[in-house]
Every structure is written in structure tokens, then in C-alpha cells.
Write an enzyme that holds these catalytic residues in place. Structure first.
Site, mmCIF file in Angstrom:
data_model
loop_
_atom_site.group_PDB
_atom_site.id
_atom_site.type_symbol
_atom_site.label_atom_id
_atom_site.label_comp_id
_atom_site.label_asym_id
_atom_site.label_seq_id
_atom_site.Cartn_x
_atom_site.Cartn_y
_atom_site.Cartn_z
ATOM 1 N N CYS A 177 -8.512 -1.796 7.966
ATOM 2 C CA CYS A 177 -7.104 -1.806 7.537
ATOM 3 C C CYS A 177 -6.607 -0.393 7.253
ATOM 4 O O CYS A 177 -5.508 -0.022 7.689
ATOM 5 C CB CYS A 177 -6.917 -2.675 6.291
ATOM 6 S SG CYS A 177 -7.006 -4.421 6.657
ATOM 7 N N GLU A 220 0.813 -1.212 0.000
ATOM 8 C CA GLU A 220 0.000 0.000 0.000
ATOM 9 C C GLU A 220 0.849 1.266 0.000
ATOM 10 O O GLU A 220 1.819 1.382 0.730
ATOM 11 C CB GLU A 220 -0.940 0.011 1.217
ATOM 12 C CG GLU A 220 -1.915 -1.148 1.254
ATOM 13 C CD GLU A 220 -2.940 -1.120 0.123
ATOM 14 O OE1 GLU A 220 -3.075 -0.073 -0.544
ATOM 15 O OE2 GLU A 220 -3.608 -2.151 -0.091
ATOM 16 N N ARG A 250 -18.247 -0.635 4.655
ATOM 17 C CA ARG A 250 -19.290 -1.284 3.847
ATOM 18 C C ARG A 250 -20.036 -2.333 4.659
ATOM 19 O O ARG A 250 -21.182 -2.640 4.413
ATOM 20 C CB ARG A 250 -18.634 -1.912 2.606
ATOM 21 C CG ARG A 250 -19.583 -2.573 1.625
ATOM 22 C CD ARG A 250 -18.841 -3.110 0.401
ATOM 23 N NE ARG A 250 -17.753 -4.037 0.705
ATOM 24 C CZ ARG A 250 -17.923 -5.309 1.064
ATOM 25 N NH1 ARG A 250 -19.119 -5.829 1.174
ATOM 26 N NH2 ARG A 250 -16.878 -6.076 1.316
HETATM 27 N N1 PCA Z 1 -8.956 -6.733 6.132
HETATM 28 C C1 PCA Z 1 -9.894 -5.655 6.362
HETATM 29 C C2 PCA Z 1 -9.882 -5.442 7.853
HETATM 30 C C3 PCA Z 1 -9.190 -6.617 8.443
HETATM 31 C C4 PCA Z 1 -8.563 -7.304 7.289
HETATM 32 O O1 PCA Z 1 -7.831 -8.285 7.355
HETATM 33 C C5 PCA Z 1 -9.588 -4.400 5.539
HETATM 34 O O2 PCA Z 1 -9.001 -4.517 4.458
HETATM 35 O O3 PCA Z 1 -9.932 -3.314 5.966
#
Ligand code: PCA
Length: 213
Positions: free
Chosen positions: A144, A81, A91
Site C-alpha cells: 500500500c 493517509e 513483514r
Molecule cells: N493492504 C496492504 C497491501 C494490500 C492491502 O490491501 C498494505 O497495507 O500494504
């Protein structure tokens, strides 16, 4: 001894496992260089306490680098990222039933934080292992992204590098569907290559990693 903190999330949204935690837990205790060891910890998938849990870990472990990871449903590769944004827009409800819509992660905070990891070098290293990887331009607007933003906020100006990686589903989570996945062993090897590149690369590589739209 220097510590590199890796985090993965607990399962959420009907899933019984979260590949991010299944993968990073296998890297617990791995040595990246003499005197540099990975510590792996799990975070709750809840807006109310995930960030606090992470900042407590940082206070306790005083890591030299921090990389948080999470499941990116629909992702097909190791997604490094680039940026965390100051918005929560869920969502689905989180594991405590909370579903914030258009709230700030940090009221009055900057609109966004860039990762301080060398993302192009990390993508390059993972690909050199024959494992799919790319730069991702959005970490979403769920837990996340919130954790990623709070991580960058907590460490801004500290000199401790930090960032976030999304991983795909495990094959057993998408059996019988067309959704992309990655085998656990591949994910572990890809994450390890990414973390090692992050540790070893002081200045990022100048490589194409953008998108037109
Ligand atoms: N993915 C989610 C939250 C926890 C995870 O493992 C996300 O992409 O926000």
C-alpha cells in the site's frame, strides 16, 4: 465526463477477500457531481506490478482525481493517509512471493510525498456521518505504501489530486477475535463521504488531526 479513479486491492496474506476492493467496487459508476463519475479498479497485491497497473490505469482513464485504498489490518476506522515514504520493508511476502527489505520505492526519489488530498476535511465529512475516521501518519512499508508513493510520484506537479485510504477488516474476517472491524455498508458510506469531500474541498480545513507519538 470527468473520472475519479478509486482502487482497491486483491486479497493477500491468507485472506479470501480484501475489504478495500469489496467497498470501492460498490462505488463504481457513482456520480459525485454533474459530469463526474467514479471508476473503480482492482490492483494486484505485488510489489512487481501494483504500481505499474495503477500508472497504466491513469494513462488510460486520465482521471481528475485518484484515491487508492487498501486493508490496514488492525485499523479501526477510515484512515486517511498523510504521507507515503520511499521505503519497502515487507513483514510478509506479497502475492508473488516477493519480500523486499529496506529497498527504495524509487531509487533517488524524495524521502516522502505528502498526499494532495484535503485530509482534515475528509475526516470531518466521514465523522459527520457518524462513521469513525482519522488522519493516519503512516501507510506502513508494504504494498500500500509503495503504491501510494508511486501514485504521488506519477502525479507530482500535475494538478491531479491523489492519496490513499486504509480501511479496517470486515467483521467476518475477524470473527472470534478482538481485532477491530467495520461493516461493509458503513465502509462504503464512509469512503463515499471522504471521496466527495476530497472532490468538493479546494483548501483543506484547519482541524486537529495529529498525534503526540
Ligand atoms: N493492504 C496492504 C497491501 C494490500 C492491502 O490491501 C498494505 O497495507 O500494504
Amino acid at each position: 465526463m470527468q473520472t475519479v479513479l478509486l482502487t482497491g486491492f486483491e486479497p493477500f496474506d491468507q485472506d479470501s477477500v480484501n475489504p478495500s476492493w469489496e467497498a470501492v467496487r460498490q462505488l463504481e459508476g457513482v456520480s459525485l457531481a454533474p459530469g463526474v463519475q467514479i471508476v473503480a479498479r482492482q490492483l494486484p497485491c505485488a510489489f512487481a506490478n501494483a504500481g505499474e497497473c495503477l500508472t497504466q490505469l491513469i494513462d488510460e482513464l486520465r482521471p481528475a482525481m485518484v484515491i487508492a485504498t487498501g486493508l490496514g489490518p488492525g485499523r479501526s476506522d477510515i484512515s486517511i493517509e498523510r504521507v507515503a515514504i520511499n521505503i519497502n520493508d515487507a513483514r510478509i511476502p506479497d502475492n508473488l512471493g516477493e519480500q523486499p527489505i529496506d529497498t527504495a520505492v524509487v531509487t533517488g526519489g524524495p524521502a516522502a510525498y505528502f498526499t494532495t488530498l484535503p485530509i482534515k476535511a475528509m475526516v470531518q465529512s466521514v465523522r459527520e456521518m457518524g462513521i469513525a475516521a482519522s488522519v493516519s501518519q503512516t501507510a506502513g512499508t508494504f504494498v500500500c505504501n509503495q503504491v501510494f508513493y508511486l501514485l504521488q510520484h506519477a502525479l507530482a506537479g500535475s494538478g491531479v489530486r491523489s492519496g490513499f485510504i486504509h480501511v479496517p477488516f470486515l467483521p467476518e474476517q475477524v470473527a472470534g477475535s478482538q481485532r477491530p472491524s467495520m461493516a461493509l455498508g458503513t465502509m462504503v458510506a464512509g469512503l463515499q463521504a471522504a471521496v466527495l469531500a476530497a472532490w468538493q474541498t479546494p483548501v483543506d480545513a484547519k482541524e486537529v488531526g495529529g498525534q503526540v507519538s
